[in-house]
Design an enzyme around this catalytic site. Structure first.
Site, PDB file in Angstrom:
ATOM      1  N   ASN A  88      -2.593  -4.975  -5.084  1.00  0.00           N
ATOM      2  CA  ASN A  88      -2.208  -5.855  -3.985  1.00  0.00           C
ATOM      3  C   ASN A  88      -3.213  -6.987  -3.860  1.00  0.00           C
ATOM      4  OD1 ASN A  88      -3.813  -5.908  -1.228  1.00  0.00           O
ATOM      5  ND2 ASN A  88      -4.089  -3.839  -2.078  1.00  0.00           N
ATOM      6  N   LEU A  92      -5.235 -10.102   3.809  1.00  0.00           N
ATOM      7  CA  LEU A  92      -5.563  -9.864   5.217  1.00  0.00           C
ATOM      8  C   LEU A  92      -4.810 -10.743   6.218  1.00  0.00           C
ATOM      9  CD1 LEU A  92      -7.365  -8.169   6.970  1.00  0.00           C
ATOM     10  CD2 LEU A  92      -9.324  -9.421   6.145  1.00  0.00           C
ATOM     11  N   ASN A 146     -14.021  -2.577   8.240  1.00  0.00           N
ATOM     12  CA  ASN A 146     -13.607  -2.835   6.862  1.00  0.00           C
ATOM     13  C   ASN A 146     -14.620  -3.784   6.233  1.00  0.00           C
ATOM     14  OD1 ASN A 146     -12.411  -3.385   4.451  1.00  0.00           O
ATOM     15  ND2 ASN A 146     -10.391  -3.887   5.292  1.00  0.00           N
ATOM     16  N   CYS A 149     -12.760  -5.146   1.707  1.00  0.00           N
ATOM     17  CA  CYS A 149     -11.523  -5.744   1.202  1.00  0.00           C
ATOM     18  C   CYS A 149     -11.809  -6.552  -0.062  1.00  0.00           C
ATOM     19  CB  CYS A 149     -10.877  -6.656   2.245  1.00  0.00           C
ATOM     20  SG  CYS A 149      -9.425  -7.498   1.588  1.00  0.00           S
ATOM     21  N   ASN A 210     -11.541   2.095  -0.673  1.00  0.00           N
ATOM     22  CA  ASN A 210     -10.668   0.924  -0.642  1.00  0.00           C
ATOM     23  C   ASN A 210     -10.210   0.697  -2.089  1.00  0.00           C
ATOM     24  OD1 ASN A 210      -9.380  -1.534   0.121  1.00  0.00           O
ATOM     25  ND2 ASN A 210     -10.898  -1.868   1.711  1.00  0.00           N
ATOM     26  N   GLY A 235      -3.207   3.835  -5.547  1.00  0.00           N
ATOM     27  CA  GLY A 235      -2.183   4.779  -5.998  1.00  0.00           C
ATOM     28  C   GLY A 235      -2.775   5.876  -6.871  1.00  0.00           C
ATOM     29  N   GLY A 261      -7.069   7.561  -1.911  1.00  0.00           N
ATOM     30  CA  GLY A 261      -6.998   6.987  -3.252  1.00  0.00           C
ATOM     31  C   GLY A 261      -5.972   7.791  -4.040  1.00  0.00           C
ATOM     32  N   GLY A 262      -4.706   7.515  -3.795  1.00  0.00           N
ATOM     33  CA  GLY A 262      -3.661   8.208  -4.553  1.00  0.00           C
ATOM     34  C   GLY A 262      -3.219   9.524  -3.965  1.00  0.00           C
TER      35      GLY A 262
END
Ligand code: RRO
Length: 321
Positions: A88, A92, A146, A149, A210, A235, A261-262
């Site tokens: 992705n 933001l 966060n 990112c 992240n 994923g 994470g997945g």
């Protein structure tokens, strides 16, 4: 009497396996949260109706990250599917602090589960403004900082540097009594050093991972597919990396770890618990199935039983050798 009435709120699915837990004092019916920005509870309610709220898929809700000023996000394309994952480059997009507080926050705080608001800024002053404003609002149970990112090119690399994390968390700690959860980047050699710095400065928990910095090449020309050039991979493709980082971080700190994470089913959720996470978050799988959180929760009792655990707490207390 239904099976769930007979067995009580710790066992809503009537499996005989207690999934209840807590995170920094926030009581949770089970250990399944959403990853920030991967489930829009308000849009889901519009699309799927109130049942999605009354049977909310998660035990706690983490909001999309909010910044002080509104942001439009990155230019298209913003998504690229990979084998067992996706990249992705959302960038933001969000309405900004004032509009969030006047709009979405009220509705989010009425969800039937505790609300954790994710915030990000490109300066300590910006983080302080967000923490003070959101932390002072009724219905907010915790704040996620966060600092990780991959899609915002502010020059801020606070999440990659233990000293920067120390300074940031020390500044923010006195501003709120709410739990502060620091969201860690996987894009460093030693995430445990950042986690240790966060804990020492007063963080109540860390969450990881992240997304991993990644890119994709447009099949029809010789350019990058994503409008911003690159993005973050998530994923099942990243699960082994995430598990290793969660394990290293959990071994290095005493504060709880939110592992992600997945996570896509009960078994993968339990893998994170066994790696040292107290609770897990479902991210990419929500894009495939808005009820993914429920699928993960419903799969946990079988996964626990298969490995010989009588409750979630037993698995949380066990350590990997
Ligand atoms: O919005 C995003 O592009 C984004 C964020 Br804030 C984040 O923390 N992680 C990510 O992969 N994408």
């Amino acid at each position: 009497m239904s099976r769930s009435e007979a067995t009580g709120p710790e066992d809503p699915d009537g499996t005989g396996i207690d999934l209840s837990t807590e995170l920094c004092g926030i009581p949770l019916e089970n250990p399944v949260l959403n990853g920030s920005g991967t489930f829009d509870a308000l849009a889901a309610r519009k699309a799927f109706g109130d049942v999605l709220v009354s049977e909310f898929p998660f035990a706690g809700f983490v909001s999309k990250t909010i910044t002080v000023e509104p942001r439009a996000g990155n230019p298209p394309h913003r998504l690229w599917e990979t084998p067992s994952g996706m990249i992705n480059s959302i960038g933001l997009p969000n309405p900004g602090l004032a509009a969030f507080c006047e709009g979405d926050l009220g509705e989010l705080s009425e969800l039937p589960v505790p609300l954790i608001v994710s915030v990000m800024a490109d300066s300590a002053e910006g983080f302080a403004e967000l923490v003070e404003a959101v932390g002072g609002r009724a219905g907010v149970a915790g704040l996620e900082l966060n600092v990780s990112c991959p899609n915002v090119h502010s020059g801020l690399i606070v999440g990659e540097q233990p000293d920067e994390i120390t300074a940031l968390v020390r500044t923010l700690r006195p501003l709120t009594g709410l739990p502060l959860i620091v969201k860690l980047t996987p894009n460093v050699a030693n995430p445990e050093r950042v986690a240790v710095a966060a804990e020492a400065a007063g963080a109540d928990a860390v969450s990881l991972v992240n997304t991993l910095k990644a890119t994709a090449i447009d099949p029809d020309n010789n350019r990058a597919w994503l409008g911003a050039g690159g993005g973050g991979l998530s994923g099942p493709a990243i699960r082994p990396v995430a598990l290793a980082q969660v394990r290293a971080v959990a071994a290095a700190v005493s504060i709880p770890v939110v592992g992600m994470g997945g996570v896509s089913d009960g078994e993968s959720a339990l893998e994170f618990i066994l790696a040292g996470a107290r609770v897990v978050a479902v991210g990419t799988e929500n894009f495939r199935n808005p009820r993914a959180g429920q699928v993960v929760r419903e799969g946990l009792p079988d996964a626990l039983q298969r490995r010989g655990f009588g409750s979630l707490a037993e698995a949380q207390a066990s350590t990997l050798s």
